[in-house]
Write a protein that holds these residues in place. Structure first.
Motif, PDB file in Angstrom:
ATOM      1  N   VAL B 266      58.403  79.872  30.943  1.00  0.00           N
ATOM      2  CA  VAL B 266      58.446  81.088  30.139  1.00  0.00           C
ATOM      3  C   VAL B 266      57.244  81.939  30.558  1.00  0.00           C
ATOM      4  O   VAL B 266      56.099  81.548  30.375  1.00  0.00           O
ATOM      5  N   ASP B 268      56.826  85.398  29.789  1.00  0.00           N
ATOM      6  CA  ASP B 268      56.385  86.309  28.743  1.00  0.00           C
ATOM      7  C   ASP B 268      57.488  86.386  27.696  1.00  0.00           C
ATOM      8  O   ASP B 268      58.665  86.124  27.991  1.00  0.00           O
ATOM      9  N   VAL B 269      57.073  86.699  26.503  1.00  0.00           N
ATOM     10  CA  VAL B 269      58.048  86.853  25.423  1.00  0.00           C
ATOM     11  C   VAL B 269      57.724  88.156  24.696  1.00  0.00           C
ATOM     12  O   VAL B 269      56.561  88.477  24.471  1.00  0.00           O
ATOM     13  N   PRO B 271      58.368  89.425  21.208  1.00  0.00           N
ATOM     14  CA  PRO B 271      58.927  89.002  19.919  1.00  0.00           C
ATOM     15  C   PRO B 271      59.722  90.110  19.241  1.00  0.00           C
ATOM     16  O   PRO B 271      60.764  89.840  18.620  1.00  0.00           O
ATOM     17  N   ARG B 274      62.953  90.154  20.894  1.00  0.00           N
ATOM     18  CA  ARG B 274      63.531  88.810  20.979  1.00  0.00           C
ATOM     19  C   ARG B 274      63.975  88.493  22.405  1.00  0.00           C
ATOM     20  O   ARG B 274      65.022  87.895  22.636  1.00  0.00           O
ATOM     21  N   ALA B 276      62.929  86.908  26.200  1.00  0.00           N
ATOM     22  CA  ALA B 276      62.010  86.039  26.932  1.00  0.00           C
ATOM     23  C   ALA B 276      62.176  86.302  28.426  1.00  0.00           C
ATOM     24  O   ALA B 276      63.302  86.478  28.918  1.00  0.00           O
ATOM     25  N   LEU B 278      61.808  84.702  31.890  1.00  0.00           N
ATOM     26  CA  LEU B 278      61.717  83.353  32.463  1.00  0.00           C
ATOM     27  C   LEU B 278      61.480  83.441  33.958  1.00  0.00           C
ATOM     28  O   LEU B 278      62.104  84.235  34.666  1.00  0.00           O
ATOM     29  N   ILE B 294      66.335  85.345  23.085  1.00  0.00           N
ATOM     30  CA  ILE B 294      65.955  84.019  22.591  1.00  0.00           C
ATOM     31  C   ILE B 294      66.757  83.598  21.362  1.00  0.00           C
ATOM     32  O   ILE B 294      66.724  82.427  20.976  1.00  0.00           O
ATOM     33  N   LEU B 618      54.978  82.219  19.300  1.00  0.00           N
ATOM     34  CA  LEU B 618      55.221  83.651  19.357  1.00  0.00           C
ATOM     35  C   LEU B 618      54.403  84.311  18.252  1.00  0.00           C
ATOM     36  O   LEU B 618      53.910  83.642  17.336  1.00  0.00           O
ATOM     37  N   ILE B 624      57.959  78.090  21.055  1.00  0.00           N
ATOM     38  CA  ILE B 624      58.898  77.850  22.152  1.00  0.00           C
ATOM     39  C   ILE B 624      58.657  76.447  22.685  1.00  0.00           C
ATOM     40  O   ILE B 624      57.515  76.048  22.933  1.00  0.00           O
ATOM     41  N   LEU B 638      63.865  77.861  20.910  1.00  0.00           N
ATOM     42  CA  LEU B 638      63.019  78.544  19.938  1.00  0.00           C
ATOM     43  C   LEU B 638      63.010  77.700  18.670  1.00  0.00           C
ATOM     44  O   LEU B 638      64.055  77.323  18.139  1.00  0.00           O
TER      45      LEU B 638
END
Lengths: 300, 656
Positions: B266, B268-269, B271, B274, B276, B278, B294, B618, B624, B638
């Protein structure tokens, strides 16, 4: 009896179904200038390549200066100077560099002689071999061969295709610088006149076989042309013991004798010839007559 | 002396081959220096080494063994025929070998290609890093040596056989072609032995092309006689099959890819959206970025192969990513920075790096390329300069001259750019410790003006990463607040101790003061305002405590979180602290491979999710996790800590 420089005994070499040399034997005495003659394809080069162990013989024994040419190849080569047919040296080297390269293989190399010969034969030491004329390449070969101070010089038609002037220069150099000091020469050529000038012994090859082998004096001693004049007319059934060829006319006859020309002359006079004039034969004529006689005899 | 003369002559005869070898070596070395790997150069290299080189080697052997068949002169010399042959063989081998350094270097470079980071590490020509490059190349050289020696010898032997056959008319074609089959086979076996991951697609093609070249050579040298053509074709097909054997083996086994390389991380996410981001590899070792939702697990966008570093912008939707294009399996010399928008599916070139690829340091190793969170700027670090580009005007470039080793540290919340200029006293050997002197510099990206310059304490550092540039290891992290920067560094004075004696260097950007704080654990977490550091303390099996250090006051607090088997992070993720600093996320590794993701909160709440590794929190408090399904396939999920629900949003086959 002189020691043999070269002994060839029953040499046979085949290329597939073709027999290039067939049961050939001859001996080259030390100190001789030996001509190995014959037309193209007679087997001269094959014989010499076998002598130099460049190709293996199929049968027969070959010795150079007492060394077996196969078993003692290196010892034999060390004592032999060799100039091949249309010699191909290392084209990218200069003449000077070629001398340097070559001399490394011969401990008896005479650099002073090499330089002297280079000058005498008008070779440019800095010139690349690839840029030399065919005549100059042949001369270079001679320089390389002679400067290693060999006891035997084998020349395989090195002046083939060259102009008469170069050929003459070449031969003069051979005689004056090498043979004059007692070296033995095996000179192979199809230019019989050249060989005749320098050789004291010749072997004539034809179709892989020896057709004549003797000293030049002896050859000229028993080969002669006779012109006989019969004023009363040529006898009808004229035969002579040593005649190789008879060409009759109404009142004269041309005869080629292989044997005793004097006896043939006497025989002709006994048959009524009023004049018998000897006509000297050169080597080429002798060769032609010999081959013609063999052909008339048919395959043996 | 006689041999020397013969060798001299033979070598001179083969001078075209020797010259070619020198030219190739020079070209390759030049290419290494100036950024080898351009598609053109790579293609030329592939073409040369796969087709021309073996052909030349064979011809070289043919010259060595064949040309004197007609050169009576050499054979008439007063010298042992064995010596002549020895000189020919030696010259032929030397001529063939003259090309080998080229192929060695090429393959050394190629071998570094499958992994972008490797390549970057090995070609950073910064201060002292040329040593790293040489080391890397030497390493790859020796890895490839058996393969290459076999190649050279067998190709040479094949050429010799073919030439002897041609010159003598002896029907040795079968032997020659079996030799070519053996050549290809040995190559294939060695490639398998050395591992698929050192074989980039380009080299795979090269092996194939080489086999075809051998077949062509065989046919040509057989003079197209019907019987020879038949035998040559049969043997050539065998050679091809042998050459293809690595591919076949790979196709059959289906899992020759290195386990870690196939791992999906992962990156970066966002939030708020929603999403991600990869970071994964395809089956050929190419990096890829995928954007997944996610909650639903739907793949929103798959970015092209070659995409590497990427980050969401602060709007939580758009992202900037770095991409190295590949042509025939080889990377492009320039990096592209692209702006992708999962909402629209947009993917456009934002900025094309004019900096040679080889001089851009890897983004994953300390941040050599990074966009500002708001996407207004992209910063790229190269030895000697930092380039700032404004997204509003990609044509604009602001260059800041820096040292040869510079690390982008990130953005403060102002935002201003922080970078660290590093001067190393690099030792001769990697095992020796060495000193780092560094300066933290704060820059206003708008004007390029230097806002602050703070000398940092001298760090004694040790790299046990071999040729990796030590200034960019992943063991170092910077956390920035509006007015503070916390740098996590690790003094390492013994090769065997990787993670000992971490310390935080806390920089007050306002007062330019610097403070060092000794810490206890390398798996340390610093909260987002850089006020507190957290780590785990305690031995495996005994009570583990979560330690909190107030970085400003130096006061400690601790919280017991039980006695997990191993209260350490997973190899892929880490110990993490929730955004509100109330919960700790750890991976508890039990006996064997069993693992449990655990959450321990200050309010006493505890959650456990067996079979999962903890990765990260997150910002909304969800976590995660990384795990496997029953088939061993990697999954990312998640974990909603409020409901204790687990939602798998990514799953793929994992090669372990």
């Amino acid at each position: 009896m002189a020691t043999a420089a070269i002994e060839v005994d029953g040499l046979t070499k085949r290329y597939g179904r073709t027999t290039a040399v067939d049961d050939l034997s001859f001996t080259v005495p030390e100190g001789a200038v030996f001509g190995l003659l014959g037309p193209n394809g007679a087997g001269k080069t094959t014989t010499i390549r076998c002598l130099m162990n460049l190709i293996p013989p199929d049968a027969g024994g070959l010795r150079i200066l007492g060394h077996d040419t196969v078993r003692d190849a290196r010892q034999a080569r060390r004592r032999v100077g060799y100039v091949g047919e249309r010699p191909q040296y290392i084209n990218w080297m200069s003449v000077q560099r070629m001398l340097w390269f070559h001399r490394g293989f011969y401990p008896d190399w005479d650099q002073a002689l090499a330089e002297q010969l280079i000058e005498r034969l008008y070779l440019d030491p800095d010139k690349q071999i690839g840029a030399l004329s065919a005549g100059s390449v042949a001369k270079l070969g001679l320089v390389l061969a002679i400067s290693q101070r060999p006891e035997l010089l084998i020349l395989d038609d090195p002046t083939s295709g060259l102009d008469p002037l170069v050929r003459r220069e070449f031969l003069e150099a051979v005689i004056s610088t090498y043979h004059a000091e007692g070296g033995t020469i095996l000179y192979s050529s199809h230019a019989m006149a050249d060989v005749e000038r320098i050789a004291d012994h010749v072997t004539l090859l034809y179709d892989g076989r020896k057709v004549l082998d003797d000293s030049l004096d002896a050859i000229h001693g028993h080969w002669a042309g006779l012109h006989a004049v019969f004023p009363d007319g040529t006898p009808e059934s004229l035969t002579l013991a040593d005649a190789v060829r008879l060409q009759t006319n109404a009142h004269h006859v041309d005869i080629v004798v292989d044997g005793d020309p004097e006896a043939a002359t006497a025989e002709l006079r006994a048959l009524g010839a009023t004049r018998v004039d000897p006509t000297p034969l050169d080597l080429e004529e002798i060769f032609v007559e010999r081959v013609a006689a063999l052909r008339r005899q048919g395959p043996t | 002396m006689t041999f020397a003369r013969l060798l001299y002559r033979e070598l001179h005869e083969q001078r075209p081959v020797l010259l070619l070898g020198l030219v190739v070596v020079a070209g390759i070395l030049g290419g290494v220096r100036d950024g080898a790997g351009s598609p053109l150069m790579s293609l030329l290299a592939v073409g040369f080494f796969s087709i021309v080189w073996p052909t030349v080697a064979a011809i070289s052997a043919a010259i060595a063994f064949g040309h004197d068949q007609a050169t009576e002169y050499v054979r008439s010399l007063c010298v042992s025929p064995r010596l002549v042959w020895a000189a020919r063989a030696a010259a032929g081998l030397i001529a063939t070998a003259s090309l080998s350094p080229g192929i060695l270097f090429w393959r050394a470079i190629e071998n570094t290609n499958p992994d972008v980071e490797h390549w970057m590490l090995s070609t950073d020509f910064g201060d002292g890093h040329i040593i790293a490059t040489a080391e890397t190349l030497a390493l790859r050289y020796f890895e490839s040596l058996p393969l290459l020696v076999c190649t050279a010898l067998l190709t040479f032997a094949m050429g010799a056989l073919l030439s002897v056959w041609c010159s003598r008319g002896t029907p040795l074609v079968l032997g020659a072609l079996l030799m070519s089959a053996a050549l290809a086979g040995i190559q294939g076996a060695l490639i398998l032995r050395l591992g698929w991951m050192i074989l980039p697609p380009g080299l795979g093609l090269a092996v194939l092309a080489q086999a075809i070249a051998l077949l062509a050579q065989s046919l040509i040298l057989s003079n197209w006689q019907p019987r020879s053509v038949l035998v040559a074709t049969a043997a050539g097909v065998l050679a091809l099959a042998m050459a293809l054997s690595p591919f076949l083996a790979w196709a059959i086994s289906g899992s020759t890819i290195d386990a870690t390389s196939a791992y999906t991380a992962v990156q970066d996410v966002a939030p708020q959206s929603r999403l991600a981001l990869l970071h994964t590899y395809d089956d050929y070792g190419n990096t890829m970025l995928r954007v997944r939702h996610i909650d639903t697990g739907l793949e929103v966008q798959a970015l092209p192969r070659g995409s590497g570093f990427g980050q969401f912008l602060s709007d939580g939707r758009r992202m900037i990513y770095e991409m190295f294009r590949r042509t025939w399996g080889l990377m492009s010399p320039t990096a592209q920075y692209r702006l992708a928008n999962p909402d629209t599916g947009g993917d456009e070139v934002w900025w094309e790096s004019p900096v040679e690829r080889t001089k851009i340091r890897s983004a994953t190793l300390g941040g050599a390329s990074m966009a500002s969170p708001d996407g207004r700027w992209l910063v790229t670090s190269a030895p000697g300069r930092i380039v700032i580009t404004a997204s509003e005007d990609p044509a604009s470039r602001r260059e800041i001259p820096v040292g040869m080793n510079t690390e982008l540290q990130g953005w403060t919340q102002v935002p201003t750019l922080l970078y660290r200029d590093v001067v190393e006293s690099r030792p001769l050997w990697d095992d020796d410790p060495f000193a780092i002197r560094s300066t933290l510099v704060e820059v206003d990206p708008t004007s390029g003006a230097e806002l602050a310059r703070i000398e940092l304490p001298e760090l004694a550092r040790h790299s046990n990463l071999g040729p990796a540039p030590v200034t960019g290891t992943s063991f170092e992290r910077a956390v920035m607040s509006r007015d503070h920067v916390v740098l996590l560094v690790f003094d390492q004075t013994e090769a065997a101790i990787k993670f000992s004696a971490p310390r935080a260097i806390i920089v007050d950007l306002v007062s330019s003061s610097v403070r060092r704080v000794d810490l206890a654990d390398p798996y340390i977490w610093v909260n987002s305002d850089a006020s507190e550091a957290y780590w785990l303390d305690g031995e495996t099996g005994s009570e583990i405590r979560a330690m909190t250090l107030n970085l400003r006051t130096g006061s400690h607090t601790s919280m017991a979180i039980g006695a997990p088997h191993t209260a350490r992070s997973s190899p892929y993720g880490g110990f993490a602290v929730s955004p509100d600093s109330k919960c700790f996320l750890i991976s508890d590794q039990g006996q064997g491979d069993s693992v449990t993701a655990r959450v321990h909160c200050r309010d006493g709440r505890e959650l456990a999710m067996p079979g999962w590794w903890a990765l990260r929190f997150l910002s909304n408090g969800e976590a995660i996790l990384d795990g496997e399904n029953d088939d061993g396939a990697q999954q990312l999920a998640l974990w909603d800590l409020e409901t204790n629900n687990l939602n798998v949003f990514f799953g793929q086959r994992r090669h372990r």
